[in-house]
Design an enzyme around this catalytic site. Structure first.
Site, PDB file in Angstrom:
ATOM      1  N   ARG A 165      12.527  43.402  78.676  1.00  0.00           N
ATOM      2  CA  ARG A 165      11.435  43.911  79.250  1.00  0.00           C
ATOM      3  C   ARG A 165      10.945  45.245  78.831  1.00  0.00           C
ATOM      4  O   ARG A 165      10.071  45.817  78.690  1.00  0.00           O
ATOM      5  CB  ARG A 165      11.380  43.569  80.654  1.00  0.00           C
ATOM      6  CG  ARG A 165      10.981  42.374  81.028  1.00  0.00           C
ATOM      7  CD  ARG A 165      10.842  42.462  82.672  1.00  0.00           C
ATOM      8  NE  ARG A 165      10.588  41.086  83.214  1.00  0.00           N
ATOM      9  CZ  ARG A 165       9.988  41.017  84.407  1.00  0.00           C
ATOM     10  NH1 ARG A 165       9.854  41.685  85.199  1.00  0.00           N
ATOM     11  NH2 ARG A 165       9.537  39.433  84.746  1.00  0.00           N
TER      12      ARG A 165
ATOM     13  N   LYS B 205      11.971  47.867  75.634  1.00  0.00           N
ATOM     14  CA  LYS B 205      12.652  48.170  74.475  1.00  0.00           C
ATOM     15  C   LYS B 205      11.816  49.194  73.713  1.00  0.00           C
ATOM     16  O   LYS B 205      12.096  50.137  73.034  1.00  0.00           O
ATOM     17  CB  LYS B 205      12.711  46.907  73.787  1.00  0.00           C
ATOM     18  CG  LYS B 205      11.664  46.030  73.571  1.00  0.00           C
ATOM     19  CD  LYS B 205      11.791  44.849  72.940  1.00  0.00           C
ATOM     20  CE  LYS B 205      10.627  43.750  73.090  1.00  0.00           C
ATOM     21  NZ  LYS B 205      11.134  42.301  72.780  1.00  0.00           N
TER      22      LYS B 205
ATOM     23  N   LYS C 128      -5.446  55.300  70.768  1.00  0.00           N
ATOM     24  CA  LYS C 128      -6.006  56.663  71.087  1.00  0.00           C
ATOM     25  C   LYS C 128      -5.710  57.930  70.062  1.00  0.00           C
ATOM     26  O   LYS C 128      -6.585  58.721  69.981  1.00  0.00           O
ATOM     27  CB  LYS C 128      -5.242  57.296  72.374  1.00  0.00           C
ATOM     28  CG  LYS C 128      -5.696  58.521  73.056  1.00  0.00           C
ATOM     29  CD  LYS C 128      -5.033  58.842  74.372  1.00  0.00           C
ATOM     30  CE  LYS C 128      -5.137  60.116  74.905  1.00  0.00           C
ATOM     31  NZ  LYS C 128      -4.799  60.521  76.034  1.00  0.00           N
TER      32      LYS C 128
ATOM     33  N   ARG D 238     -28.582  34.955  61.661  1.00  0.00           N
ATOM     34  CA  ARG D 238     -29.761  35.641  60.945  1.00  0.00           C
ATOM     35  C   ARG D 238     -30.607  36.457  61.936  1.00  0.00           C
ATOM     36  O   ARG D 238     -31.096  37.307  61.558  1.00  0.00           O
ATOM     37  CB  ARG D 238     -30.434  34.584  60.225  1.00  0.00           C
ATOM     38  CG  ARG D 238     -29.710  34.243  58.795  1.00  0.00           C
ATOM     39  CD  ARG D 238     -30.530  33.026  58.133  1.00  0.00           C
ATOM     40  NE  ARG D 238     -31.011  32.178  58.871  1.00  0.00           N
ATOM     41  CZ  ARG D 238     -32.088  31.264  58.663  1.00  0.00           C
ATOM     42  NH1 ARG D 238     -32.838  31.550  57.638  1.00  0.00           N
ATOM     43  NH2 ARG D 238     -32.205  30.152  59.524  1.00  0.00           N
ATOM     44  N   TYR D 239     -30.961  35.930  63.130  1.00  0.00           N
ATOM     45  CA  TYR D 239     -31.719  36.319  64.353  1.00  0.00           C
ATOM     46  C   TYR D 239     -31.556  35.422  65.499  1.00  0.00           C
ATOM     47  O   TYR D 239     -30.925  34.522  65.362  1.00  0.00           O
ATOM     48  CB  TYR D 239     -33.044  36.485  63.781  1.00  0.00           C
ATOM     49  CG  TYR D 239     -33.818  35.126  63.319  1.00  0.00           C
ATOM     50  CD1 TYR D 239     -34.440  34.345  64.092  1.00  0.00           C
ATOM     51  CD2 TYR D 239     -33.992  34.919  61.816  1.00  0.00           C
ATOM     52  CE1 TYR D 239     -34.993  33.067  63.645  1.00  0.00           C
ATOM     53  CE2 TYR D 239     -34.351  33.958  61.527  1.00  0.00           C
ATOM     54  CZ  TYR D 239     -34.955  32.812  62.280  1.00  0.00           C
ATOM     55  OH  TYR D 239     -35.697  31.696  61.890  1.00  0.00           O
TER      56      TYR D 239
ATOM     57  N   HIS E  95     -36.169  21.755  71.646  1.00  0.00           N
ATOM     58  CA  HIS E  95     -36.195  23.019  72.330  1.00  0.00           C
ATOM     59  C   HIS E  95     -35.495  22.984  73.537  1.00  0.00           C
ATOM     60  O   HIS E  95     -35.995  23.010  74.842  1.00  0.00           O
ATOM     61  CB  HIS E  95     -37.685  23.382  72.521  1.00  0.00           C
ATOM     62  CG  HIS E  95     -38.336  23.559  71.382  1.00  0.00           C
ATOM     63  ND1 HIS E  95     -38.166  24.463  70.343  1.00  0.00           N
ATOM     64  CD2 HIS E  95     -39.676  23.077  70.878  1.00  0.00           C
ATOM     65  CE1 HIS E  95     -38.845  24.637  69.353  1.00  0.00           C
ATOM     66  NE2 HIS E  95     -39.636  23.592  69.827  1.00  0.00           N
TER      67      HIS E  95
ATOM     68  N   ASP F  21     -47.972  12.814  96.603  1.00  0.00           N
ATOM     69  CA  ASP F  21     -48.890  12.745  95.307  1.00  0.00           C
ATOM     70  C   ASP F  21     -48.029  12.572  94.080  1.00  0.00           C
ATOM     71  O   ASP F  21     -48.421  11.888  93.109  1.00  0.00           O
ATOM     72  CB  ASP F  21     -49.813  14.035  95.188  1.00  0.00           C
ATOM     73  CG  ASP F  21     -49.010  15.342  95.300  1.00  0.00           C
ATOM     74  OD1 ASP F  21     -47.900  15.353  95.316  1.00  0.00           O
ATOM     75  OD2 ASP F  21     -49.675  16.271  94.893  1.00  0.00           O
TER      76      ASP F  21
END
Length: 526
Positions: free
Chosen positions: A69, A71, A142, A218-219, A278, A480
């Site tokens: 754990r 080293k 960093k 592409r988009y 769609h 309805d």
């Protein structure tokens, strides 16, 4: 802050779980005169390849402890990484404490995700939470002005090429540093998600999403929008697991529609076909064979099917491929395909064939997400299904067995149609679909109107909805909507119920002599 334009590597720390490319990288570094530091299995692999390696414990004078754990969590390592070469004070302190600079850190992390996926117990999962690795990565990233950080084997070739030019550039180190922080962020997100799961929290107080970019598109939905496809750690058959066998690159809309189609076809047990346009199904059918299911699904709306997405829940066979190839189709997605089917479709160069390797479970747990301004919404996947035992007959006439089977089929289709949704079905095939309307009455009427068009295209004189059943994804708020369904020729209806005017709707059904059942479950899809 100054930094060299090219950074030569004099000392490199290599400690990786994924050994791919490790030997090639080690040889390239040694060829440039670098000293190699390493640990455990990485050191063993490098030595077996004939490379001279210094164990980290020999470099630091401190042994590995606590079963490995600890080293690399020592000043001789982190000081060598974090020390700024452009500050005399840092160099003086490094010299005082006999800390040698480390110019390259190549680390990838313990296989936490793979351990969890293997079904390992909590103790094993915790032991595969890397501590030293993320600390090394973050330290090197960093101080990327002076240190190279590599976290993926795919980065090795670029560094090797740079070594031949005298070392990496600052731009390269900045790129790899950004990738390093993304790497540790994704790793921590996986661990946080696992802990939430251990607590039984599907929706924890803090949720971090991470994904790896599969490809730039592409988009987006429109040409002026940018888009990319990212994959997450979720193990679910679909577009993320698919192999593209043929065809041009997939677009944002292709991917979105293909996902909708494949999720819908996964609802059914028999050989089934879903055609999507769609993001809405325009034809769905189950039958004894895929070929029969295809013909029934196509009959529902052959006009909308042109240029659509076809999903199958069985391996695509040659006969079905021949049928699908008769019309223009953007994408076919299936768990697999026979060689004969592939040969048939190879004649359609622009058609994309995606093979996913399996079919997702329609009832499995998971989360779905939608973005909103300043945040996102998360909810559990709609895994709800109803059976005959869940239904409540509310009319004087009960459905026949055949009607009941069609009702359950239609309600599963409704789950995948944008609200307000009204579905007409007959013989486990849709014959009219009304989707995405502000009024449920309009959805019912549009579906009926389209069934007339479909009947005309099939050379029939009567609307396909005559004698059908109808499903509504949510309750009828007034009579309805039901009356529109009855006018279209439906003889049985399935709906959630729960309106304050339920009795008015039931009375209208009884007056028409049709059967109606309540599910008690709603399937809104927005």
């Amino acid at each position: 802050m100054s930094s060299p334009d090219r950074l030569p590597i004099r000392r490199a720390l290599l400690s990786v779980s994924d050994k791919a490319g490790l030997i090639t990288l080690g040889k390239a570094l040694v060829a440039q005169g670098a000293q190699l530091l390493s640990t455990g299995g990485s050191a063993k692999a490098l030595r077996e390849a004939g490379l001279d390696v210094t164990d980290v414990s020999d470099h630091t004078g401190f042994p590995e402890i606590l079963d490995g754990r600890v080293k690399t969590l020592v000043p001789q390592i982190h000081g060598g990484i974090l020390g700024r070469r452009d500050l005399a004070s840092h160099l003086a302190q490094m010299d005082e404490h006999q800390i040698a600079p480390i110019d390259l850190v190549c680390v990838n992390l313990y296989p936490f995700a793979a351990t969890v996926a293997s079904g390992a117990g909590a103790e094993d999962c915790i032991e595969n939470i890397d501590i030293g690795g993320p600390a090394l990565i973050r330290a090197a990233a960093k101080n990327h002005d002076h240190v190279v950080i590599l976290t993926e084997p795919a980065q090795y070739d670029a560094l090797i090429a740079s070594l031949a030019q005298g070392g990496s550039t600052l731009a390269e180190r900045q790129l790899w540093a950004g990738a390093a922080y993304a790497h540790t962020a994704a790793y921590d997100a996986m661990i946080a998600s696992w802990f939430a799961g251990q607590r039984g929290e599907a929706l924890p107080e803090t949720m971090t999403l991470s994904g790896s970019r599969r490809e730039l598109l592409r988009y987006g939905e429109n040409p002026h929008q940018n888009a990319a496809f990212y994959v997450t750690a979720e193990k679910r058959y679909g577009i993320a697991t698919a192999t593209q066998i043929q065809g041009k690159a997939l677009s944002y809309n292709n991917l979105n529609d293909t996902d909708a189609a494949f999720e819908a076809v996964a609802e059914f047990d028999k050989p089934s076909v879903v055609i999507v346009k769609h993001a809405n199904p325009c034809g769905v059918a189950s039958a004894e064979t895929l070929e029969s299911a295809w013909k029934s699904a196509l009959k529902c709306d052959p006009v909308s099917a042109f240029g659509g997405i076809v999903a199958l829940n069985r391996p695509l066979d040659e006969a079905t491929a021949e049928q699908i190839a008769t019309i223009f189709t953007e994408v076919i997605v299936a768990p697999d395909a026979t060689e004969g089917a592939k040969a048939v479709l190879s004649r359609k160069k622009n058609l994309r064939l995606l093979l996913t390797g399996g079919v997702p479970s329609a009832t499995s747990e998971g989360l779905t997400f939608k973005s909103v301004a300043g945040g996102f919404l998360a909810q559990s996947r709609d895994a709800g299904q109803v059976t005959v035992a869940d239904l409540r007959v509310v009319t004087k006439r009960a459905p026949t067995d055949a009607e009941m089977a069609d009702l359950l089929f239609a309600f599963r289709v409704a789950k995948h149609v944008k609200s307000n949704a009204v579905i007409y079905a007959k013989d486990r095939a849709t014959v009219g679909i009304g989707a995405g309307q502000m009024s449920r009455v309009d959805s019912a009427r549009i579906a009926a109107r389209k069934s007339l068009d479909a009947a005309e295209a099939a050379g029939e004189s009567v609307a396909l909805t005559q004698g059908s059943v109808a499903a509504s994804d949510a309750f009828f708020p007034f009579a309805d909507g039901l009356e529109s369904v009855i006018a279209a020729g439906a003889v049985a209806v399935i709906q959630p119920g729960g309106s304050i005017r339920d009795q008015e709707v039931i009375d209208a059904a009884d007056a028409a002599g049709i059967a109606m059942v309540f599910t008690g479950m709603r399937h809104f899809r927005h």
